[in-house]
Design a protein around this motif. Sequence first.
Motif, PDB file in Angstrom:
ATOM      1  N   ASP A 168       0.854  -1.206   0.000  1.00 54.40           N
ATOM      2  CA  ASP A 168       0.000   0.000   0.000  1.00 54.40           C
ATOM      3  C   ASP A 168       0.881   1.245   0.000  1.00 54.40           C
ATOM      4  OD1 ASP A 168      -2.330   1.678   2.197  1.00 54.40           O
ATOM      5  OD2 ASP A 168      -2.248   1.610  -0.002  1.00 54.40           O
ATOM      6  N   SER A 208       8.939   8.407  -1.926  1.00 53.03           N
ATOM      7  CA  SER A 208       8.731   9.349  -0.832  1.00 53.03           C
ATOM      8  C   SER A 208       7.316   9.100  -0.319  1.00 53.03           C
ATOM      9  CB  SER A 208       8.867  10.794  -1.351  1.00 53.03           C
ATOM     10  OG  SER A 208       8.861  11.699  -0.265  1.00 53.03           O
ATOM     11  N   THR A 209       7.032   9.569   0.880  1.00 54.68           N
ATOM     12  CA  THR A 209       5.726   9.264   1.484  1.00 54.68           C
ATOM     13  C   THR A 209       4.871  10.519   1.535  1.00 54.68           C
ATOM     14  OG1 THR A 209       6.748   7.518   2.819  1.00 54.68           O
ATOM     15  CG2 THR A 209       4.573   8.298   3.524  1.00 54.68           C
ATOM     16  N   HIS A 210       3.803  10.539   0.762  1.00 53.81           N
ATOM     17  CA  HIS A 210       2.942  11.729   0.720  1.00 53.81           C
ATOM     18  C   HIS A 210       2.460  12.064   2.127  1.00 53.81           C
ATOM     19  CE1 HIS A 210       1.777   9.413  -3.146  1.00 53.81           C
ATOM     20  NE2 HIS A 210       2.872  10.091  -3.366  1.00 53.81           N
ATOM     21  N   ASP A 211       2.018  11.005   2.848  1.00 53.56           N
ATOM     22  CA  ASP A 211       1.399  11.234   4.171  1.00 53.56           C
ATOM     23  C   ASP A 211       2.401  11.740   5.194  1.00 53.56           C
ATOM     24  OD1 ASP A 211      -0.867   8.362   3.969  1.00 53.56           O
ATOM     25  OD2 ASP A 211      -0.755  10.245   2.866  1.00 53.56           O
TER      26      ASP A 211
HETATM   27  N1  HBI Z   1       2.204   5.923  -1.549  1.00 59.08           N
HETATM   28  N2  HBI Z   1       4.244   7.010  -1.893  1.00 59.08           N
HETATM   29  C1  HBI Z   1       3.077   6.881  -1.197  1.00 59.08           C
HETATM   30  N3  HBI Z   1       2.842   7.725  -0.175  1.00 59.08           N
HETATM   31  C2  HBI Z   1       1.694   7.611   0.554  1.00 59.08           C
HETATM   32  O1  HBI Z   1       1.479   8.397   1.486  1.00 59.08           O
HETATM   33  C3  HBI Z   1       0.754   6.607   0.218  1.00 59.08           C
HETATM   34  C4  HBI Z   1       1.044   5.781  -0.876  1.00 59.08           C
HETATM   35  N4  HBI Z   1       0.181   4.828  -1.258  1.00 59.08           N
HETATM   36  C5  HBI Z   1      -1.083   4.632  -0.601  1.00 59.08           C
HETATM   37  C6  HBI Z   1      -1.283   5.477   0.581  1.00 59.08           C
HETATM   38  N5  HBI Z   1      -0.420   6.432   0.942  1.00 59.08           N
HETATM   39  C7  HBI Z   1      -2.521   5.185   1.376  1.00 59.08           C
HETATM   40  O2  HBI Z   1      -2.174   4.866   2.711  1.00 59.08           O
HETATM   41  C8  HBI Z   1      -3.462   6.388   1.447  1.00 59.08           C
HETATM   42  O3  HBI Z   1      -2.857   7.353   2.221  1.00 59.08           O
HETATM   43  C9  HBI Z   1      -3.782   6.906   0.101  1.00 59.08           C
END
Ligand code: HBI
Length: 95
Positions: free
Chosen positions: A56, A73-76
């Motif tokens: 995920d 990189s991690t969006h969250d």
């Molecule tokens: N992929 N690179 C990355 N960063 C994220 O924060 C992320 C992801 N894939 C799925 C995901 N987060 C899920 O947990 C939701 O936050 C969309």
Amino acid sequence: MIPRLTDAERAALVDLLPEWSLAKDRDAIERRFAFADFSEAFAFMTRVALLAEKHDHHPEWSNVYNRVTILLSTHDAGGLSARDIRLAEAIDGLA
Ligand code: HBI
């Protein structure tokens, strides 16, 4: 909110992920791959896509013929997190 990597964790990357480098203009790691041809490159991308689903966690990537560039990189987290390291290790396991 997912925590970003600590300074100590970042320092360890050079040994943990020697094939990866820190991205220039953002808090991310990247690795470049070159394959025999497009078909090999795309087959690799398919395997990475399945890994990403399992984790995920999804790459930012580009493909030009036999070359694949993967940036993690991690969006969250707004930058590098442990999720990026785990996925990079799993990708290295494919290569
Ligand atoms: N992929 N690179 C990355 N960063 C994220 O924060 C992320 C992801 N894939 C799925 C995901 N987060 C899920 O947990 C939701 O936050 C969309």
